[in-house]
Design a protein around this motif. Structure first.
Motif, PDB file in Angstrom:
ATOM      1  N   LEU A  28       0.830  -1.207   0.000  1.00  0.00           N
ATOM      2  CA  LEU A  28       0.000   0.000   0.000  1.00  0.00           C
ATOM      3  C   LEU A  28       0.865   1.257   0.000  1.00  0.00           C
ATOM      4  CD1 LEU A  28      -2.850  -1.024   2.477  1.00  0.00           C
ATOM      5  CD2 LEU A  28      -3.095  -0.515   0.045  1.00  0.00           C
ATOM      6  N   GLY A  29       1.916   1.247   0.795  1.00  0.00           N
ATOM      7  CA  GLY A  29       2.814   2.405   0.823  1.00  0.00           C
ATOM      8  C   GLY A  29       3.505   2.618  -0.505  1.00  0.00           C
ATOM      9  N   THR A  30       3.946   1.532  -1.138  1.00  0.00           N
ATOM     10  CA  THR A  30       4.624   1.647  -2.437  1.00  0.00           C
ATOM     11  C   THR A  30       3.674   2.150  -3.513  1.00  0.00           C
ATOM     12  OG1 THR A  30       6.124  -0.159  -1.850  1.00  0.00           O
ATOM     13  CG2 THR A  30       5.921   0.376  -4.184  1.00  0.00           C
ATOM     14  N   LEU A  31       2.464   1.584  -3.544  1.00  0.00           N
ATOM     15  CA  LEU A  31       1.494   1.980  -4.567  1.00  0.00           C
ATOM     16  C   LEU A  31       1.065   3.437  -4.402  1.00  0.00           C
ATOM     17  CD1 LEU A  31      -0.764  -1.195  -4.859  1.00  0.00           C
ATOM     18  CD2 LEU A  31       0.646  -0.193  -6.655  1.00  0.00           C
ATOM     19  N   ALA A  43      -2.695   0.124 -16.806  1.00  0.00           N
ATOM     20  CA  ALA A  43      -2.037  -0.287 -15.560  1.00  0.00           C
ATOM     21  C   ALA A  43      -2.617   0.460 -14.369  1.00  0.00           C
ATOM     22  CB  ALA A  43      -0.535  -0.055 -15.658  1.00  0.00           C
ATOM     23  N   VAL A  44      -2.864   1.767 -14.524  1.00  0.00           N
ATOM     24  CA  VAL A  44      -3.465   2.543 -13.431  1.00  0.00           C
ATOM     25  C   VAL A  44      -4.887   2.056 -13.171  1.00  0.00           C
ATOM     26  CG1 VAL A  44      -3.986   4.848 -12.579  1.00  0.00           C
ATOM     27  CG2 VAL A  44      -2.081   4.527 -14.125  1.00  0.00           C
ATOM     28  N   GLY A  45      -5.594   1.687 -14.247  1.00  0.00           N
ATOM     29  CA  GLY A  45      -6.947   1.163 -14.076  1.00  0.00           C
ATOM     30  C   GLY A  45      -6.974  -0.101 -13.242  1.00  0.00           C
ATOM     31  N   ARG A  46      -5.967  -0.963 -13.418  1.00  0.00           N
ATOM     32  CA  ARG A  46      -5.903  -2.187 -12.607  1.00  0.00           C
ATOM     33  C   ARG A  46      -5.682  -1.863 -11.134  1.00  0.00           C
ATOM     34  NH1 ARG A  46      -3.307  -3.907 -17.324  1.00  0.00           N
ATOM     35  NH2 ARG A  46      -1.201  -3.490 -16.539  1.00  0.00           N
ATOM     36  N   VAL A  47      -4.838  -0.858 -10.867  1.00  0.00           N
ATOM     37  CA  VAL A  47      -4.613  -0.443  -9.482  1.00  0.00           C
ATOM     38  C   VAL A  47      -5.912   0.096  -8.881  1.00  0.00           C
ATOM     39  CG1 VAL A  47      -3.363   1.148  -7.975  1.00  0.00           C
ATOM     40  CG2 VAL A  47      -2.168   0.045  -9.883  1.00  0.00           C
ATOM     41  N   LEU A  48      -6.601   0.952  -9.634  1.00  0.00           N
ATOM     42  CA  LEU A  48      -7.836   1.555  -9.137  1.00  0.00           C
ATOM     43  C   LEU A  48      -8.901   0.486  -8.888  1.00  0.00           C
ATOM     44  CD1 LEU A  48      -9.573   3.990  -8.450  1.00  0.00           C
ATOM     45  CD2 LEU A  48     -10.055   4.284 -10.897  1.00  0.00           C
ATOM     46  N   ALA A  49      -9.057  -0.455  -9.822  1.00  0.00           N
ATOM     47  CA  ALA A  49     -10.075  -1.495  -9.658  1.00  0.00           C
ATOM     48  C   ALA A  49      -9.784  -2.355  -8.430  1.00  0.00           C
ATOM     49  CB  ALA A  49     -10.135  -2.361 -10.916  1.00  0.00           C
ATOM     50  N   THR A  50      -8.515  -2.694  -8.220  1.00  0.00           N
ATOM     51  CA  THR A  50      -8.149  -3.511  -7.055  1.00  0.00           C
ATOM     52  C   THR A  50      -8.398  -2.756  -5.755  1.00  0.00           C
ATOM     53  OG1 THR A  50      -6.460  -4.670  -8.347  1.00  0.00           O
ATOM     54  CG2 THR A  50      -6.265  -4.769  -5.948  1.00  0.00           C
ATOM     55  N   ALA A  51      -7.944  -1.498  -5.715  1.00  0.00           N
ATOM     56  CA  ALA A  51      -8.138  -0.695  -4.502  1.00  0.00           C
ATOM     57  C   ALA A  51      -9.619  -0.499  -4.200  1.00  0.00           C
ATOM     58  CB  ALA A  51      -7.436   0.650  -4.657  1.00  0.00           C
ATOM     59  N   LEU A  52     -10.414  -0.291  -5.242  1.00  0.00           N
ATOM     60  CA  LEU A  52     -11.844  -0.083  -5.043  1.00  0.00           C
ATOM     61  C   LEU A  52     -12.516  -1.353  -4.527  1.00  0.00           C
ATOM     62  CD1 LEU A  52     -14.297   1.777  -5.350  1.00  0.00           C
ATOM     63  CD2 LEU A  52     -14.524   0.943  -7.703  1.00  0.00           C
ATOM     64  N   ASP A  53     -12.119  -2.494  -5.070  1.00  0.00           N
ATOM     65  CA  ASP A  53     -12.696  -3.759  -4.611  1.00  0.00           C
ATOM     66  C   ASP A  53     -12.387  -3.976  -3.133  1.00  0.00           C
ATOM     67  OD1 ASP A  53     -14.026  -6.155  -4.763  1.00  0.00           O
ATOM     68  OD2 ASP A  53     -12.288  -7.280  -5.465  1.00  0.00           O
ATOM     69  N   LEU A  54     -11.149  -3.717  -2.738  1.00  0.00           N
ATOM     70  CA  LEU A  54     -10.778  -3.865  -1.330  1.00  0.00           C
ATOM     71  C   LEU A  54     -11.523  -2.856  -0.463  1.00  0.00           C
ATOM     72  CD1 LEU A  54      -6.919  -4.373  -1.731  1.00  0.00           C
ATOM     73  CD2 LEU A  54      -8.610  -6.116  -1.134  1.00  0.00           C
ATOM     74  N   TRP A  55     -11.698  -1.643  -0.964  1.00  0.00           N
ATOM     75  CA  TRP A  55     -12.384  -0.606  -0.194  1.00  0.00           C
ATOM     76  C   TRP A  55     -13.861  -0.952   0.016  1.00  0.00           C
ATOM     77  CZ3 TRP A  55     -11.184   3.450   2.684  1.00  0.00           C
ATOM     78  CH2 TRP A  55     -12.193   4.346   3.033  1.00  0.00           C
ATOM     79  N   ALA A  64     -10.463  -2.625   6.844  1.00  0.00           N
ATOM     80  CA  ALA A  64     -11.364  -1.512   7.125  1.00  0.00           C
ATOM     81  C   ALA A  64     -10.597  -0.342   7.723  1.00  0.00           C
ATOM     82  CB  ALA A  64     -12.469  -1.964   8.087  1.00  0.00           C
ATOM     83  N   ALA A  65     -10.969   0.863   7.275  1.00  0.00           N
ATOM     84  CA  ALA A  65     -10.442   2.121   7.820  1.00  0.00           C
ATOM     85  C   ALA A  65      -8.931   2.259   7.634  1.00  0.00           C
ATOM     86  CB  ALA A  65     -10.809   2.249   9.306  1.00  0.00           C
ATOM     87  N   ASP A  66      -8.360   1.598   6.659  1.00  0.00           N
ATOM     88  CA  ASP A  66      -6.924   1.746   6.389  1.00  0.00           C
ATOM     89  C   ASP A  66      -6.724   2.992   5.532  1.00  0.00           C
ATOM     90  OD1 ASP A  66      -4.265   1.537   5.425  1.00  0.00           O
ATOM     91  OD2 ASP A  66      -4.298  -0.617   5.822  1.00  0.00           O
ATOM     92  N   GLU A  67      -6.108   4.014   6.105  1.00  0.00           N
ATOM     93  CA  GLU A  67      -5.944   5.283   5.394  1.00  0.00           C
ATOM     94  C   GLU A  67      -5.071   5.131   4.155  1.00  0.00           C
ATOM     95  OE1 GLU A  67      -4.471   8.155   8.092  1.00  0.00           O
ATOM     96  OE2 GLU A  67      -6.294   8.193   9.335  1.00  0.00           O
ATOM     97  N   ARG A  68      -4.118   4.202   4.189  1.00  0.00           N
ATOM     98  CA  ARG A  68      -3.241   4.021   3.026  1.00  0.00           C
ATOM     99  C   ARG A  68      -4.026   3.496   1.825  1.00  0.00           C
ATOM    100  NH1 ARG A  68       0.936   0.487   6.349  1.00  0.00           N
ATOM    101  NH2 ARG A  68      -1.124  -0.285   6.956  1.00  0.00           N
ATOM    102  N   LEU A  69      -5.037   2.662   2.076  1.00  0.00           N
ATOM    103  CA  LEU A  69      -5.870   2.175   0.983  1.00  0.00           C
ATOM    104  C   LEU A  69      -6.650   3.328   0.360  1.00  0.00           C
ATOM    105  CD1 LEU A  69      -6.955  -0.169  -0.682  1.00  0.00           C
ATOM    106  CD2 LEU A  69      -8.668  -0.579   1.102  1.00  0.00           C
ATOM    107  N   GLY A  70      -7.157   4.216   1.215  1.00  0.00           N
ATOM    108  CA  GLY A  70      -7.838   5.397   0.697  1.00  0.00           C
ATOM    109  C   GLY A  70      -6.913   6.280  -0.116  1.00  0.00           C
ATOM    110  N   ALA A  71      -5.646   6.389   0.294  1.00  0.00           N
ATOM    111  CA  ALA A  71      -4.676   7.201  -0.450  1.00  0.00           C
ATOM    112  C   ALA A  71      -4.394   6.605  -1.821  1.00  0.00           C
ATOM    113  CB  ALA A  71      -3.378   7.327   0.350  1.00  0.00           C
ATOM    114  N   VAL A  72      -4.272   5.276  -1.893  1.00  0.00           N
ATOM    115  CA  VAL A  72      -4.049   4.611  -3.180  1.00  0.00           C
ATOM    116  C   VAL A  72      -5.253   4.816  -4.090  1.00  0.00           C
ATOM    117  CG1 VAL A  72      -3.771   2.360  -4.297  1.00  0.00           C
ATOM    118  CG2 VAL A  72      -2.466   2.899  -2.242  1.00  0.00           C
TER     119      VAL A  72
END
Length: 706
Positions: A28-31, A43-55, A64-72
């Motif tokens: 999460l920090g790297t992304l 490639a950015v779309g894959r990152v967004l889709a993955t982050a959104l699914d996790l969110w 839940a409530a992981d601020e780094r996931l929200g930042a990604v």
């Protein structure tokens, strides 16, 4: 972690599923840091889709409530919008960028509170992309779909008429229309197939598309058919059947269209047979012998015949039909076209195909029926088959398919089908099977495929591939060489030339010398003798031209044309030409320039990209920077140090070299490239754009001739 962010997103999902907390935190920090540097929209779309699914399912996954996931999530969303608005050029449908826009739409819908870009601003960006004529058609359609499915608060939804008007604006080019529809359908499937689809009197986009499709000339329809078929493949079978029902109802008919089937028989013979059958039936009825029960037509109340009917002319049968029934409808060419577009699910309402149309449908299904996205849309797929002379179906091979498409479709359609087969569906047999390769028609599409797959080829296959390469190169040389060398002819001289060349036509002298032949009543001057300028040969000081060509997979077309361009400019007086290809390594192919076919067989497409390294190599080739032109042919997606690249270009410009950055060097000059890095190079003093080989030759000739 050196992997690209798209791959890191997949690794992040796996780490979350495995409960690897420390690895998840690191990823999460790297992304969060690296996603803003990614230059490729998919490639950015894959990152967004993955982050959104996790969110969206954070409690299930334990994040839940992981601020780094929200930042990604926020960083990826902003990057998708930025890259999408800057993407220009390109053709065909790119599923990765459509998924990126779809992920952006879902991020607005489900995680809007986490985004620093407000909904109104994001939708305004989508509206600008949708109206940008330089953007790829599929991206324009997807952007319009995003705006249409999520209208800004307080603003009305775009009407069906507005959407239909945009479709009509593309009707002159059915290929672009199909690609645009693919993007639109990817985001608006639900809106287009809602309850309104089956409601009579309610407007539907498919009504406008029906008018467009049925109005196309036959050749134009076949040219656009692959793109249209791909677009409607976004609808699952049940929805395609509903669309067909709408199209049939639009023709004033309901139920099945089985009565609209085309037959394989001669229509005139069928009409005569129907006329004879009708005469016999009426004669039997007149004497009470009808096998269909008591007759009513042609009889008096007492049951005696009023007259004996005569045979009906065949011409009347077509319009009057059988006695006592409505006339059978003539076959509907529009519905046949829609059956080809919608595929087998539409057959209940469009009727079946036969003859040539059925063969065309089989060829299309063999290719597009393997759509890897179809499963996600509820489409169950079977193995492509073809009917044989026995009692079972036999599998259709690539050889059979190629034979079919060359027989059934015009050249432009064949090129699109072959390109999709090789580039989208990865059917490498077309260029790795000796029997197939020996049959194919040489084209730049297949040449690109050969360049990508020649490392898989046996010596025998390489020999066949070389013949294809040589054929394409000969064609390109024949077309480009006269134009390129003409750019280096000298200036006009005062004398007259006996050689009639259009570019040397002397308009003023010709008109003045032929004024005696002016015809007032027709307001024309008859030209009995035209006059032409002569030209001097340029006297040139020695210049260097260095072509630096990115050999990443997306630049295949430019690699081909760069090789041919270098061959055309080779040994021109006053010009020393170098050709250098690069990925993460740099290879100088100048010694092979005189044989572009051999040169192309040495190129290996793919790999990473280190543009800065190539620019440094070019700087070392220059004898006199002030009489040097460095042409950098690349999509500007730098895998190395972008800062070093900008410094290298600035240094060349400061030394007096002309640096020309081309996002494409081919006959279309229709590029897709990283606009951010291209802009930085322009600020450093480079000329940035896209050119055809002819325009490049004119640019070089102008510089050299000063």
């Amino acid at each position: 972690m050196g992997a690209e962010p798209g791959a890191l997103a997949g690794l992040l999902f796996d780490a979350v599923l495995c409960g690897a907390g420390s690895l998840t935190a690191e990823l999460l920090g790297t992304l969060a840091v690296r996603v803003g540097e990614v230059a490729e929209l998919g490639a950015v779309g894959r990152v967004l889709a993955t982050a959104l699914d996790l969110w969206r399912h954070d409690r299930v996954y334990g994040v839940a409530a992981d601020e780094r996931l929200g930042a990604v999530l926020d960083a990826a969303f902003r990057r998708v919008l930025w890259l999408a608005e800057g993407l220009h050029g390109g053709a065909g449908v790119d599923p990765d960028r459509l998924r990126a826009v779809l992920a952006a739409r879902d991020a607005l819908r489900f995680a809007g509170a986490m985004l620093t870009v407000r909904r109104f601003t994001a939708l305004a960006t989508a509206d600008r992309i949708a109206g940008d004529p330089a953007a790829p058609p599929d991206l324009r359609g997807a952007a319009l779909g995003l705006y249409w499915s999520l209208p800004p608060s307080g603003q009305p939804l775009k009407s069906i008429d507005e959407i239909a008007d945009r479709a009509r604006a593309l009707a002159a080019d059915p290929v672009r229309l199909g690609d645009w529809l693919a993007g639109l359908f990817a985001l608006t499937r639900v809106q287009l197939t809602g309850p309104e689809l089956g409601t009579a009197g309610r407007p539907s986009l498919f009504d406008a598309l029906d008018a467009i499709v049925t109005g196309l000339a036959p050749d134009e329809f076949l040219r656009g058919l692959p793109a249209l078929r791909q677009a409607f493949a976004f609808f699952p079978p049940r929805e395609r059947e509903q669309i067909a029902a709408r199209l049939l109802a639009r023709r004033g008919r309901g139920g099945s269209a089985r009565g609209l089937l085309r037959t394989g028989g001669d229509p005139l013979q069928l009409a005569r047979a129907a006329a004879l059958e009708r005469s016999v039936d009426e004669l039997l009825s007149a004497y009470g012998l009808s096998p269909y029960g008591p007759a009513t037509d042609g009889l008096t109340a007492g049951g005696t015949a009023t007259s004996v009917p005569t045979a009906v002319p065949a011409e009347e049968v077509v319009t009057t039909g059988m006695a006592g029934s409505a006339a059978p409808a003539l076959p509907d060419e529009g519905l046949e076209r829609w059956r080809l577009i919608l595929g087998a699910p539409a057959e209940r309402y469009t009727g079946a195909l036969c003859g040539r149309a059925a063969e065309q449908d089989g060829a299309l299904e063999w290719l597009y029926g393997r759509d890897p996205e179809a499963g996600r849309r509820g489409v169950r797929q079977g193995a492509p088959r073809r009917r044989s002379g026995g009692t079972e179906d036999s599998r259709l091979t690539a050889v059979d398919w190629l034979d079919d498409v060359h027989r059934l479709f015009p050249k432009e359609t064949v090129e699109r089908l072959e390109r999709d087969a090789v580039e989208r569906y990865g059917i490498d047999e077309i260029v790795t099977d000796p029997e197939v390769l020996s049959r194919v028609e040489p084209s730049t599409t297949l040449l690109r495929a050969v360049l990508r797959t020649k490392h898989l080829m046996s010596p025998e296959l390489l020999s066949l591939a070389r013949r294809l390469v040589e054929a394409v190169v000969r064609d390109l040389l024949a077309r480009l060489q006269p134009e390129l060398r003409r750019a280096f002819t000298g200036a006009r001289a005062p004398g007259r030339s006996r050689v009639p060349l259009a570019r040397n036509f002397d308009f003023r002298t010709t008109v003045r010398a032929n004024l005696a032949h002016y015809q007032p009543e027709r307001r024309r001057v008859l030209i009995e003798r035209p006059y032409f300028h002569t030209r001097t040969r340029r006297t040139l000081e020695q210049w260097q031209l260095v072509l630096l060509v990115d050999q990443s997979g997306s630049m295949a077309g430019s690699v081909i044309h760069s090789a041919v361009t270098a061959a055309c400019l080779w040994n021109l007086p006053g010009l020393r030409t170098h050709l250098v290809v690069f990925d993460t390594a740099v290879v100088d192919l100048t010694a092979e320039v005189s044989d572009p076919a051999e040169l192309l067989m040495r190129v290996q497409l793919g790999g990473g990209t280190d543009i800065a390294r190539a620019v440094d190599y070019a700087a070392g080739l220059l004898d006199n920077p002030r009489r040097s032109i460095v042409v950098l042919v690349t999509d500007f997606y730098e895998g190395g140090d972008a800062g070093r690249l900008v410094r290298g270009v600035r240094k060349l410009v400061e030394q007096g070299s002309t640096v020309l950055g081309l996002a494409a060097l081919d006959e279309e000059a229709d590029p897709a490239y990283d606009r951010e890095l291209a802009g930085r190079l322009a600020e450093a003093g480079a000329h940035v754009g896209a050119m055809t080989p002819g325009r490049l030759a004119e640019f070089v000739a102008e510089k050299v001739g000063r």
